[in-house]
Scaffold this motif. Sequence first.
Motif, PDB file in Angstrom:
ATOM      1  N   GLY A   1      -4.688  -1.819   4.382  1.00 34.59           N
ATOM      2  CA  GLY A   1      -3.482  -1.652   3.580  1.00 34.59           C
ATOM      3  C   GLY A   1      -2.351  -2.445   4.214  1.00 34.59           C
ATOM      4  O   GLY A   1      -2.152  -2.378   5.427  1.00 34.59           O
TER       5      GLY A   1
ATOM      6  N   SER B   1      -5.705   3.045  -0.106  1.00 31.54           N
ATOM      7  CA  SER B   1      -6.537   2.482   0.969  1.00 31.54           C
ATOM      8  C   SER B   1      -7.438   3.556   1.564  1.00 31.54           C
ATOM      9  O   SER B   1      -8.635   3.341   1.776  1.00 31.54           O
ATOM     10  CB  SER B   1      -5.648   1.876   2.070  1.00 31.54           C
ATOM     11  OG  SER B   1      -4.996   0.714   1.613  1.00 31.54           O
TER      12      SER B   1
ATOM     13  N   CYS C   1       0.797  -1.239   0.000  1.00 29.13           N
ATOM     14  CA  CYS C   1       0.000   0.000   0.000  1.00 29.13           C
ATOM     15  C   CYS C   1       0.821   1.276   0.000  1.00 29.13           C
ATOM     16  O   CYS C   1       0.259   2.359  -0.126  1.00 29.13           O
ATOM     17  CB  CYS C   1      -0.957  -0.002   1.189  1.00 29.13           C
ATOM     18  SG  CYS C   1      -0.158   0.090   2.811  1.00 29.13           S
TER      19      CYS C   1
END
Length: 225
Positions: free
Chosen positions: A73, A59, A53
């Motif tokens: 994430g 996210s 992420c």
Amino acid sequence: MGKNKLARFAENKILPNVVQPTREEALNGFELKGNWRKDFFKNENPIVLELGCGKGEYSVGLAKAFPEKNFIGIDIKGARFWFGAKEAVDNNMHNVAFLRSQIELVDCFFAENEVDEIWITFPDPQIKYRRTKHRLTHPDFLNRYKKFLKPGGIIHLKTDSEFLHGYTLGYLQGAGYEIISAHHDIYSALEYDPGTPHLRDIRTYYEELFSAKGKTITYIKFRIN
């Protein structure tokens, strides 16, 4: 290590939306495995993962766009996802979390059918042949995802790498998996998947860098079970 990094690591320890298990905890019965909805999010909403992420922009962006879903994430670099975790806390967002771990351990954290959807955003394409097994769409990883992805669950791959895009498409077609949609350049396409209106609206730090260099952004949406 810089002072800023150290400060972020220290704050991650107290941020309520950051989970940092040890390797031993991951391998020996992680307490949230199978219990993310009940014990962490306190709801029964669908769970969506973002693998690798980075700074957490995707996210957090998805969590803002879809408050009826839970987002997690995952990245090993806690000093990076601190940005997303801090933004979520500052904005009183309760449907997004960050898990510090290597992606290779992802199946240790989620139980069968616990995850509804996966996003893979701008991963390292691992172009060298000896790094093949480290590609996040390699069969070994896809088999890990099958362990916790619910039947019919969707995987999204968004990347600037034509190599990874082509490799993934080729493997999916050869394996007989369902390719829902695929685009070689989402920003020049007149039409793209109407089910993902945020596909062009949410941009990660790396996406901005790649786009500024003139790289095209590709996308695949598919199922593996």
